[in-house]
Write a protein that holds these residues in place. Structure first.
Motif, short mmCIF file in Angstrom:
data_model
loop_
_atom_site.label_atom_id
_atom_site.label_comp_id
_atom_site.label_asym_id
_atom_site.label_seq_id
_atom_site.Cartn_x
_atom_site.Cartn_y
_atom_site.Cartn_z
N ALA A 177 0.83 -1.20 0.00
CA ALA A 177 0.00 0.00 0.00
C ALA A 177 0.86 1.25 0.00
CB ALA A 177 -0.93 0.01 1.20
N TYR A 178 0.32 2.28 -0.63
CA TYR A 178 0.93 3.62 -0.60
C TYR A 178 -0.16 4.59 -0.17
CZ TYR A 178 3.10 7.96 -2.15
OH TYR A 178 3.62 9.23 -2.20
N LEU A 179 0.10 5.34 0.89
CA LEU A 179 -0.84 6.32 1.39
C LEU A 179 -0.20 7.70 1.35
CD1 LEU A 179 -1.26 3.51 3.11
CD2 LEU A 179 -2.87 4.89 4.40
N CYS A 180 -0.97 8.68 0.94
CA CYS A 180 -0.44 10.03 0.86
C CYS A 180 -1.47 11.02 1.40
CB CYS A 180 -0.09 10.39 -0.57
SG CYS A 180 0.61 12.04 -0.72
N PHE A 181 -1.00 11.96 2.22
CA PHE A 181 -1.86 13.00 2.78
C PHE A 181 -1.36 14.37 2.32
CE2 PHE A 181 -2.24 9.46 5.75
CZ PHE A 181 -3.61 9.37 5.91
N ALA A 182 -2.29 15.29 2.17
CA ALA A 182 -1.94 16.67 1.87
C ALA A 182 -1.53 17.36 3.17
CB ALA A 182 -3.11 17.41 1.24
N GLU A 183 -0.73 18.41 3.06
CA GLU A 183 -0.34 19.15 4.27
C GLU A 183 -1.52 19.95 4.82
OE1 GLU A 183 2.99 22.35 5.91
OE2 GLU A 183 2.94 21.84 3.78
N HIS A 184 -2.33 20.50 3.94
CA HIS A 184 -3.47 21.33 4.34
C HIS A 184 -4.75 20.65 3.85
CE1 HIS A 184 -0.44 24.36 5.16
NE2 HIS A 184 -0.02 24.26 3.91
N ASP A 185 -5.53 20.10 4.78
CA ASP A 185 -6.70 19.33 4.37
C ASP A 185 -7.81 19.45 5.39
OD1 ASP A 185 -8.54 17.50 3.42
OD2 ASP A 185 -7.01 16.08 2.76
N PRO A 186 -8.85 20.25 5.12
CA PRO A 186 -9.94 20.40 6.07
C PRO A 186 -10.78 19.14 6.23
CG PRO A 186 -10.49 21.49 4.01
CD PRO A 186 -9.05 21.08 3.91
N TYR A 187 -10.62 18.19 5.31
CA TYR A 187 -11.41 16.96 5.37
C TYR A 187 -10.70 15.84 6.14
CZ TYR A 187 -13.88 19.45 1.69
OH TYR A 187 -14.55 20.40 0.97
N VAL A 188 -9.47 16.08 6.54
CA VAL A 188 -8.70 15.10 7.32
C VAL A 188 -8.30 15.78 8.63
CG1 VAL A 188 -6.66 13.62 7.41
CG2 VAL A 188 -7.88 13.95 5.24
N PRO A 189 -9.02 15.50 9.72
CA PRO A 189 -8.74 16.19 10.99
C PRO A 189 -7.33 15.94 11.50
CG PRO A 189 -10.88 15.09 11.06
CD PRO A 189 -10.20 14.62 9.81
N ALA A 190 -6.85 16.87 12.29
CA ALA A 190 -5.52 16.74 12.90
C ALA A 190 -5.44 15.44 13.69
CB ALA A 190 -5.26 17.93 13.83
N GLY A 191 -4.34 14.77 13.57
CA GLY A 191 -4.10 13.51 14.27
C GLY A 191 -4.48 12.28 13.48
N VAL A 192 -5.30 12.42 12.45
CA VAL A 192 -5.73 11.25 11.68
C VAL A 192 -4.55 10.58 10.97
CG1 VAL A 192 -7.03 10.52 9.63
CG2 VAL A 192 -8.15 11.86 11.42
N PRO A 193 -3.69 11.32 10.27
CA PRO A 193 -2.57 10.63 9.62
C PRO A 193 -1.70 9.84 10.59
CG PRO A 193 -2.81 12.83 8.71
CD PRO A 193 -3.72 12.75 9.91
N GLU A 194 -1.50 10.39 11.79
CA GLU A 194 -0.69 9.68 12.79
C GLU A 194 -1.39 8.41 13.26
OE1 GLU A 194 0.55 13.79 12.38
OE2 GLU A 194 -1.41 12.91 12.81
#
Length: 248
Positions: A177-194
């Motif tokens: 799997a490859y997962l990528c998150f944007a630095e500024h994303d109102p649809y992904v709350p803080a802490g979710v990527p972690e």
């Protein structure tokens, strides 16, 4: 590379999934299959273009209408997605909220059967925004038949629901799997990527998680207000590198 696009209907419980299949003209039967899973605004020209690019890179790219239970053609004004209070924006969100893990669990086998996917010739899955989690779910629901998944700025990865992805991601054991998150994303709350990274670390899945510095939600899609051409090309390099490892 010359390609052909074909509109198809895929038999599924309760009806038929309307989809488009993009394939290279040269030896299409030898091309690995990729599920191109739409984001909330649905199947539209930008996604057709992305599926066509995959086909031109040597893959059979299936672009299904996940909203098939409610309508065959989406026809959204894509710009409305960025306008707060726009009725079209709410229509998009209503449809997106009506499609979840249970619906994808039903649709996935039908789509894989239509592509003739086997464990000897597994598929890849690609998802953006709402479908980032469905690309990963494909690994969970069809281990062996889906061997690679890419999720870009996936939403609803950590929720209070019993089927929240962060609860089942640790059980993934086959594939990559490859997962990528944007630095500024109102649809992904803080802490979710972690939280997602922690869940993936407990899996037995080969994976890589990246954050594209300076990017916004939708950076990979040319009709998005957050489109970033440099980041989009970086995203193409990552996903083509991932899918290059699919058996041929």
């Amino acid at each position: 590379m010359a390609i052909t696009a074909t509109a198809i209907d895929i038999p599924a419980p309760g009806g038929a999934i309307n989809a488009h299949l993009y394939a290279p003209d040269h030896a299409p039967e030898a091309a690995p299959a990729i599920l191109v899973l739409m984001d909330a605004p649905g199947v539209r020209p930008a996604l057709h273009g992305m599926a066509a690019r995959l086909a031109a890179s040597g893959y059979r790219a299936l672009l299904p209408n996940l909203y098939w239970r409610r309508l065959r053609e989406v026809g959204f004004d894509r710009a409305a997605f960025s306008r707060d209070g726009d009725p079209e924006r709410e229509r998009i969100f209503t449809l997106a909220r009506g499609y979840g893990h249970a619906e994808f669990r039903t649709d996935l086998p039908a789509m894989l059967d239509a592509l003739g996917v086997t464990e000897a010739r597994p598929a890849g899955a690609l998802g953006y925004c709402m479908s980032g989690r469905f690309a990963l779910q494909a690994l969970a629901e069809a281990p062996g038949r889906v061997a690679a998944a890419a999720s870009f700025y996936g939403t609803r990865m950590v929720t209070e629901a019993a089927d929240s992805p962060h609860l089942w991601l640790p059980g993934l054991a086959r594939g990559e799997a490859y997962l990528c998150f944007a630095e500024h994303d109102p649809y992904v709350p803080a802490g979710v990527p972690e939280t997602v990274a922690s869940a993936m670390a407990r899996s037995r899945l080969a994976h890589r998680i990246e954050h594209y510095r300076g990017t916004h939600h939708g950076f990979a899609q040319p009709d998005s207000g957050g489109f970033d051409p440099v980041a989009a090309e970086r995203h193409w390099a990552a996903l083509l590198g991932l899918f290059a490892r699919l058996p041929r």
